[in-house]
Enzyme design. Structure first.
Site, PDB file in Angstrom:
ATOM      1  N   GLY A   4      -2.249  14.432 -18.961  1.00  0.00           N
ATOM      2  CA  GLY A   4      -2.831  14.706 -20.271  1.00  0.00           C
ATOM      3  C   GLY A   4      -2.582  16.141 -20.710  1.00  0.00           C
ATOM      4  O   GLY A   4      -2.261  16.405 -21.877  1.00  0.00           O
ATOM      5  N   THR A   5      -2.710  17.073 -19.794  1.00  0.00           N
ATOM      6  CA  THR A   5      -2.542  18.490 -20.139  1.00  0.00           C
ATOM      7  C   THR A   5      -1.145  18.756 -20.694  1.00  0.00           C
ATOM      8  O   THR A   5      -0.989  19.403 -21.737  1.00  0.00           O
ATOM      9  CB  THR A   5      -2.792  19.372 -18.897  1.00  0.00           C
ATOM     10  OG1 THR A   5      -4.121  19.124 -18.426  1.00  0.00           O
ATOM     11  CG2 THR A   5      -2.628  20.842 -19.218  1.00  0.00           C
ATOM     12  N   GLN A  39      -9.666  10.271 -22.662  1.00  0.00           N
ATOM     13  CA  GLN A  39     -10.886   9.566 -22.239  1.00  0.00           C
ATOM     14  C   GLN A  39     -11.027   8.172 -22.846  1.00  0.00           C
ATOM     15  O   GLN A  39     -11.985   7.459 -22.519  1.00  0.00           O
ATOM     16  CB  GLN A  39     -12.130  10.399 -22.570  1.00  0.00           C
ATOM     17  CG  GLN A  39     -12.299  11.629 -21.681  1.00  0.00           C
ATOM     18  CD  GLN A  39     -12.550  11.294 -20.206  1.00  0.00           C
ATOM     19  OE1 GLN A  39     -12.933  10.174 -19.855  1.00  0.00           O
ATOM     20  NE2 GLN A  39     -12.322  12.256 -19.340  1.00  0.00           N
ATOM     21  N   SER A  85      -3.601   9.979 -20.028  1.00  0.00           N
ATOM     22  CA  SER A  85      -3.453  10.406 -18.632  1.00  0.00           C
ATOM     23  C   SER A  85      -3.759   9.249 -17.691  1.00  0.00           C
ATOM     24  O   SER A  85      -4.773   8.568 -17.845  1.00  0.00           O
ATOM     25  CB  SER A  85      -4.418  11.565 -18.365  1.00  0.00           C
ATOM     26  OG  SER A  85      -4.422  11.873 -16.985  1.00  0.00           O
ATOM     27  N   HIS A 122      -4.605   9.137 -14.417  1.00  0.00           N
ATOM     28  CA  HIS A 122      -5.677   9.184 -13.404  1.00  0.00           C
ATOM     29  C   HIS A 122      -7.078   9.027 -13.981  1.00  0.00           C
ATOM     30  O   HIS A 122      -8.056   8.979 -13.248  1.00  0.00           O
ATOM     31  CB  HIS A 122      -5.558  10.448 -12.542  1.00  0.00           C
ATOM     32  CG  HIS A 122      -6.006  11.721 -13.188  1.00  0.00           C
ATOM     33  ND1 HIS A 122      -7.237  12.284 -12.937  1.00  0.00           N
ATOM     34  CD2 HIS A 122      -5.388  12.550 -14.057  1.00  0.00           C
ATOM     35  CE1 HIS A 122      -7.344  13.418 -13.624  1.00  0.00           C
ATOM     36  NE2 HIS A 122      -6.242  13.605 -14.307  1.00  0.00           N
ATOM     37  N   THR A 153      13.976  14.844 -13.647  1.00  0.00           N
ATOM     38  CA  THR A 153      14.035  13.489 -13.099  1.00  0.00           C
ATOM     39  C   THR A 153      12.664  12.830 -13.202  1.00  0.00           C
ATOM     40  O   THR A 153      11.651  13.443 -12.862  1.00  0.00           O
ATOM     41  CB  THR A 153      14.507  13.533 -11.633  1.00  0.00           C
ATOM     42  OG1 THR A 153      15.789  14.144 -11.606  1.00  0.00           O
ATOM     43  CG2 THR A 153      14.583  12.140 -11.035  1.00  0.00           C
ATOM     44  N   CYS A 157     -13.235  21.640 -15.175  1.00  0.00           N
ATOM     45  CA  CYS A 157     -12.558  22.909 -15.376  1.00  0.00           C
ATOM     46  C   CYS A 157     -13.533  24.049 -15.584  1.00  0.00           C
ATOM     47  O   CYS A 157     -13.198  25.196 -15.344  1.00  0.00           O
ATOM     48  CB  CYS A 157     -11.630  22.824 -16.581  1.00  0.00           C
ATOM     49  SG  CYS A 157     -10.739  21.299 -16.634  1.00  0.00           S
TER      50      CYS A 157
HETATM   51  C1  LIG Z   1      -8.845  15.031 -17.940  1.00  0.00           C
HETATM   52  C2  LIG Z   1      -8.602  15.383 -19.363  1.00  0.00           C
HETATM   53  C3  LIG Z   1      -7.436  16.057 -19.754  1.00  0.00           C
HETATM   54  C4  LIG Z   1      -6.404  16.532 -18.761  1.00  0.00           C
HETATM   55  O1  LIG Z   1      -5.640  15.473 -18.265  1.00  0.00           O
HETATM   56  P1  LIG Z   1      -4.780  15.708 -16.908  1.00  0.00           P
HETATM   57  O2  LIG Z   1      -3.992  14.440 -16.756  1.00  0.00           O
HETATM   58  O3  LIG Z   1      -5.788  15.904 -15.821  1.00  0.00           O
HETATM   59  O4  LIG Z   1      -3.916  16.887 -17.134  1.00  0.00           O
HETATM   60  C5  LIG Z   1      -7.239  16.312 -21.090  1.00  0.00           C
HETATM   61  N1  LIG Z   1      -8.146  15.933 -22.001  1.00  0.00           N
HETATM   62  C6  LIG Z   1      -9.282  15.272 -21.678  1.00  0.00           C
HETATM   63  C7  LIG Z   1     -10.219  14.857 -22.739  1.00  0.00           C
HETATM   64  C8  LIG Z   1      -9.544  14.976 -20.341  1.00  0.00           C
HETATM   65  O5  LIG Z   1     -10.677  14.347 -20.029  1.00  0.00           O
END
Ligand SMILES: *Cc1c(COP(=O)(O)O)cnc(C)c1O
Length: 383
Positions: free
Chosen positions: A69-70, A176, A196, A198, A234, A322
């Site tokens: 996500g980041t 989310q 994301s 995970h 890759t 974070c």
């Molecule tokens: C967890 C989260 C992210 C970051 O995603 P990652 O895959 O951990 O880099 C970004 N935005 C929100 C709203 C999140 O909850």
């Protein structure tokens, strides 16, 4: 262990892991290779792309795989801003994840102005403020679909209409909500979306940026021709295959799962508020993710609550992963107008696929005792 921190991360679904495993060894080839093994890896990547596109109702060539996500948030905000040189204003909200907030703040180094739209006490963004803030100088609006700390779901369709009336790109951090809520980027008017793996039982280090056809953005990493020249390097083939599987599972199980989790979440809330006075529910009472229960416990510190829960084998969070470790209360709660003192007592339970009723009952048994004990010794508590 009772794990109630699904908004921070989720365990990988065993079906996802099974789908991934062959791509570490038997099918390890590089998808860019010309040989047969390479073609096979390429097919697996493209199959995953189809599943992902299907989940958010996008075209396959609108999907760009990222490391999470980041990275997707970074590419959206920086990529769109750098792909042009006329517009110099970036609009976001006061309650974004740091992946968006810090990225926007970084852009001030390059002469961009950043405007943060405020939210009401429920965490819903102020649409009138947004309407006044947009102008022909605005390049992108980045506002999240649902907030990770309190679960409030933002009025995405209304935001996109405001953006499009002014020819502004609309990006949403849907980390989310993808896998939790149905998403249709076309009908919701979303130009770019971050997700994301995970956060919905896929593997860590996987994600994607969805960008509608015609949206111009610069890549952040340069190199080979991967991901339509937008993300060199890759491909993480096992990760991408796992992400695809997580999307496929979400597609068929999301609706049922949401109902089950909502019941458990509400049981938890009713169970603890029956026994504990002076609790404040964070976020919107209805327009909120079904798995999220953010509360403020007056007269105690969220960190103390977490430590005591942890001693009972219960994992929760005091806000976003974070910000934990810092003494400042969450920027989200402060933006919602919650006083510093109250915000210090915040705790978030977030439920998910493997949460069971017995675990919820255990938290209802244990948590009120912890609060009572801490309040007795609290100097803030009125005796
Ligand atoms: C967890 C989260 C992210 C970051 O995603 P990652 O895959 O951990 O880099 C970004 N935005 C929100 C709203 C999140 O909850």
């Amino acid at each position: 262990m009772i794990y109630l921190d699904y908004n921070a991360t989720t365990p990988t679904d065993p079906r996802v892991l099974d789908a991934m495993l062959p791509y570490f060894q038997a099918r390890f080839a590089n998808p860019s290779s010309i040989h047969r093994a390479g073609h096979e890896a390429r097919r697996a990547v493209e199959k995953a792309r189809e599943k992902l596109a299907h989940l958010v109702v996008a075209r396959v060539d609108e999907v760009y795989f990222t490391s999470g996500g980041t990275e997707a948030d970074n590419i959206a905000v920086k990529g769109v801003a750098f792909a042009q040189n006329k517009r110099k204003k970036i609009i976001t909200s006061a309650i974004e994840h740091h992946a968006v907030l810090t990225t926007c703040e970084y852009m001030t180094k390059f002469g961009f102005e950043v405007v943060k739209v405020p939210v009401d006490p429920h965490g819903i963004i102020d649409l009138n403020f947004l309407e006044d803030a947009v102008d022909d100088n605005t390049v992108i609006i980045s506002i999240m679909h649902a907030n990770n700390e309190v679960g409030t779901v933002e009025p995405i369709t209304e935001i996109s209409k405001i953006a499009h009336r002014h020819g502004i790109v609309f990006h949403t951090d849907a980390v989310q909500t993808v896998g939790k809520l149905p998403i249709d980027i076309e009908s919701m008017g979303i130009d770019m979306l971050s997700l994301s793996g995970h956060k919905f039982c896929g593997p860590k280090g996987t994600g994607a940026l969805i960008a509608r056809t015609g949206i111009r953005f610069d890549p952040l990493s340069h190199g080979g021709h991967h991901e339509h020249n937008k993300r060199a390097g890759t491909e993480n083939v096992p990760g991408i295959v796992g992400l695809g599987k997580a999307c496929e599972i979400a597609m068929t199980e999301m609706a049922e799962e949401e109902k089950r989790i909502r019941l458990l979440r509400d049981k938890l809330w009713n169970g603890i508020r029956e026994k504990i006075p002076d609790l404040i529910l964070n976020g919107h009472p209805e327009k909120r993710l079904a798995n999220t229960l953010g509360i403020c416990v007056r007269y105690v510190e969220g960190e103390s609550l977490l430590l005591h829960l942890d001693m009972h084998g219960i994992c929760a969070s005091s806000g976003s992963a974070c910000t934990s470790g810092s003494l400042e209360p969450s920027h989200v709660l402060l933006a919602m107008g919650i006083p510093h003192e109250t915000a210090h007592g915040s705790i978030r339970f977030s439920l998910g696929r493997y949460t069971e009723e017995a675990e919820i009952l255990e938290v209802i048994r244990v948590f009120p005792k912890i609060v009572e004990k801490l309040r007795v010794i609290s100097p803030l508590s009125k005796k």
